[in-house]
Design a protein around this motif. Sequence first.
Motif, mmCIF file in Angstrom:
data_model
loop_
_atom_site.group_PDB
_atom_site.id
_atom_site.type_symbol
_atom_site.label_atom_id
_atom_site.label_comp_id
_atom_site.label_asym_id
_atom_site.label_seq_id
_atom_site.Cartn_x
_atom_site.Cartn_y
_atom_site.Cartn_z
ATOM 1 N N MET A 273 -0.727 -3.664 11.058
ATOM 2 C CA MET A 273 -0.285 -3.956 9.650
ATOM 3 C C MET A 273 -0.206 -5.313 8.980
ATOM 4 S SD MET A 273 0.434 -2.298 6.646
ATOM 5 C CE MET A 273 0.415 -2.793 4.954
ATOM 6 N N THR B 179 0.683 -7.815 6.737
ATOM 7 C CA THR B 179 1.636 -8.071 5.425
ATOM 8 C C THR B 179 2.802 -9.040 5.940
ATOM 9 O OG1 THR B 179 3.221 -6.948 3.964
ATOM 10 C CG2 THR B 179 3.220 -6.192 6.339
ATOM 11 N N ARG C 64 -3.679 -3.284 5.084
ATOM 12 C CA ARG C 64 -3.047 -4.482 4.509
ATOM 13 C C ARG C 64 -2.570 -4.180 3.216
ATOM 14 N NH1 ARG C 64 -6.211 -6.903 0.466
ATOM 15 N NH2 ARG C 64 -8.229 -5.954 0.002
ATOM 16 N N ASP C 65 -1.516 -5.267 2.744
ATOM 17 C CA ASP C 65 -0.893 -5.188 1.597
ATOM 18 C C ASP C 65 -1.891 -6.094 0.621
ATOM 19 O OD1 ASP C 65 -0.622 -7.902 1.560
ATOM 20 O OD2 ASP C 65 1.574 -7.840 2.127
ATOM 21 N N VAL D 131 1.744 -3.902 -3.207
ATOM 22 C CA VAL D 131 1.011 -2.645 -3.043
ATOM 23 C C VAL D 131 1.788 -1.436 -3.505
ATOM 24 C CG1 VAL D 131 1.932 -2.469 -0.675
ATOM 25 C CG2 VAL D 131 -0.418 -1.427 -1.160
ATOM 26 N N SER E 116 5.544 -8.936 3.643
ATOM 27 C CA SER E 116 6.680 -8.290 3.005
ATOM 28 C C SER E 116 7.124 -8.985 1.663
ATOM 29 C CB SER E 116 7.616 -8.189 4.270
ATOM 30 O OG SER E 116 8.721 -7.466 3.699
ATOM 31 N N ASN F 116 1.307 -14.709 5.013
ATOM 32 C CA ASN F 116 0.743 -13.529 5.546
ATOM 33 C C ASN F 116 1.319 -13.097 6.970
ATOM 34 O OD1 ASN F 116 -0.328 -10.780 5.328
ATOM 35 N ND2 ASN F 116 -2.264 -11.719 4.158
ATOM 36 N N THR G 271 0.835 0.896 2.173
ATOM 37 C CA THR G 271 2.345 0.406 2.187
ATOM 38 C C THR G 271 2.330 0.480 3.748
ATOM 39 O OG1 THR G 271 3.372 2.400 2.282
ATOM 40 C CG2 THR G 271 3.087 1.271 0.163
ATOM 41 N N THR G 272 3.289 -0.708 4.373
ATOM 42 C CA THR G 272 3.713 -0.434 5.818
ATOM 43 C C THR G 272 4.190 0.865 6.161
ATOM 44 O OG1 THR G 272 4.206 -2.930 5.609
ATOM 45 C CG2 THR G 272 5.527 -1.534 7.495
ATOM 46 N N ASP H 59 5.677 -4.974 0.694
ATOM 47 C CA ASP H 59 5.034 -3.965 1.418
ATOM 48 C C ASP H 59 5.520 -2.527 1.314
ATOM 49 O OD1 ASP H 59 7.281 -4.763 2.809
ATOM 50 O OD2 ASP H 59 6.053 -4.456 4.822
#
Length: 533
Positions: free
Chosen positions: A62, A64, A130-131, A218, A66, A73, A161-162, A284
């Motif tokens: 992932m 992101t 990815r976000d 996202v 958050s 990032n 999303t995560t 995320d």
Amino acid sequence: QLSIDDIRVLCDAHSKPLELHFQYGTAGFRTLGNTLDSVLFRVGILAGLRSKRLDGKTIGVMVTASHNPEADNGVKLVDPRGEMLEAAWETHATVLANASTTDDFLHALDLFVRNVKIDLSKPSRVVYARDTRPSGVALISSLEDGLKAIGAEARDAGVTTTPILHYLVKAINTKGTKESYGDDSEDGYFKKLSDSFKKLVAGRPKITPLVIDCANGVGAPIAAKLVEYLGESIPLILENTSITTLGALNNACGADFVKTMQKLPPSLVEVLKPGQRACSLDGDADRLMYYYLDDRGYFSMLDGDKIAALVAAFIVDLVKLAGLESTIKVGVVQTAYANGASTRYLAKRLPVKCVPTGVKHLHHAAEHYNIGVYFEANGHGTVLFSPQAQETLANHEPSTPAQSTALNHLVNLTHLINQTVGDALSDMLLVEVVLAHKSYTGVEWNSLYADLPNRLVKVVVSDRNAFRTEDAERRLISPSGLQAKIDELVRRYDGGRSFVRPSGTEDVVRVYAEAILKTQADELAFRVAGLVY
Ligand code: 16G
Ligand code: ZN
């Protein structure tokens, strides 16, 4: 088979900035997005190797950062059951990320493959997402080069999303087995959540509209898709959905803003009506904060602790109603940041455990219960149903209609809740189910207990590693003598509690304090900070 020459050529194209040191921390690698090219390439290789080590099981990646600012990032790996990467590999990740030249990297890689005994002839499979961060596009292509270099079979899950990425990893790895977690697609995720939600709220009074602050991230496009699946079952109003406006992500909005500022995002001031519920996602969509304005327009926040209290009490009641009190034990996991009033509320009803900060600690502790509820005050959390608990729920013969109803609700909760990781959208639907069942508005939910006033401050120190803790970060063991001084201060405050811990994500020490009065909590926090400084 692995071709060193291929890796070398691609590695040269993703050289490591000499002056930077990278660390795989509690949230994976996380720093300025435009410095992460080499890290993403190497993480691609590492993810491929992790898959080979686990016999070709699918690993998740992932991209992101958050709730961090838009320019940041990061990247983290997801293990086959949808959980965080095994701790030992965090160290391997750090070592590989910091090899300074292509030769150093190839050498470290060779050593690693032999030490960890990776059979390179095994297949490898990786799914990644990815976000919405602008730097994500380039970072994904660096990651893809890494996956190509190691010959991994790669699946692009796009911008999501995560928690959906975690869901996909688990769904892919359980596909076709009796533990199947759902169809391995976004569609499968939405169907699973929306079907169980509709069953859980069937027959309840119509739910009033809920405002969602999507943090300009996202969560916005994903919540928009969820709305389609939920249909009439719940009216959702999406705000802060500007995912292409530069600088908008997490800016004066989102779950972290609400939790730290303890106020309404300015963008919602004109939107939210007195009495109306709202919630904020983070960048995320794995954290959730609820809040509402009361009749006089005053803001009240319902954080992760309030969510834990609401959800845990509801599940305990359902287990009792289903007649399973003696076979299914429910417990809660919190961290030192949990408001003292929430711990007192929960401890009257079920076992409560305190663990160090970080999702992996909470998640693992929650696995020790038949049903484990864990939430951090910051809004990250979920509920885990052990395999035995799920088996009991599937096979139990209810002896009354009331037992049968409660049992059905519990089974539907196992589908509604994303058990792989905290999931803001799944948690939001969970909260809405409980509110609907209890006929609670935000006011009634908030009055389960009254938060103790509290204050969090950060202190910049010369060496945060000098601060070492015990007892789930609630006490310091070094610098020596400091804890005794804190104890001495705390004693002077009514309902006083305070602790000091080094941050795992920033180069600071955090000081938390709570007391019966707001002024006292502030004063205690600043006096303890004075001791630390
Ligand atoms: C990370 C953790 C989060 C924790 C926070 C504490 C994960 C996935 N995330 O974001 O759970 O609350 O760190 O940060 O584990 P701190 O150590 O800087 O206070
Ligand atoms: Zn997050």
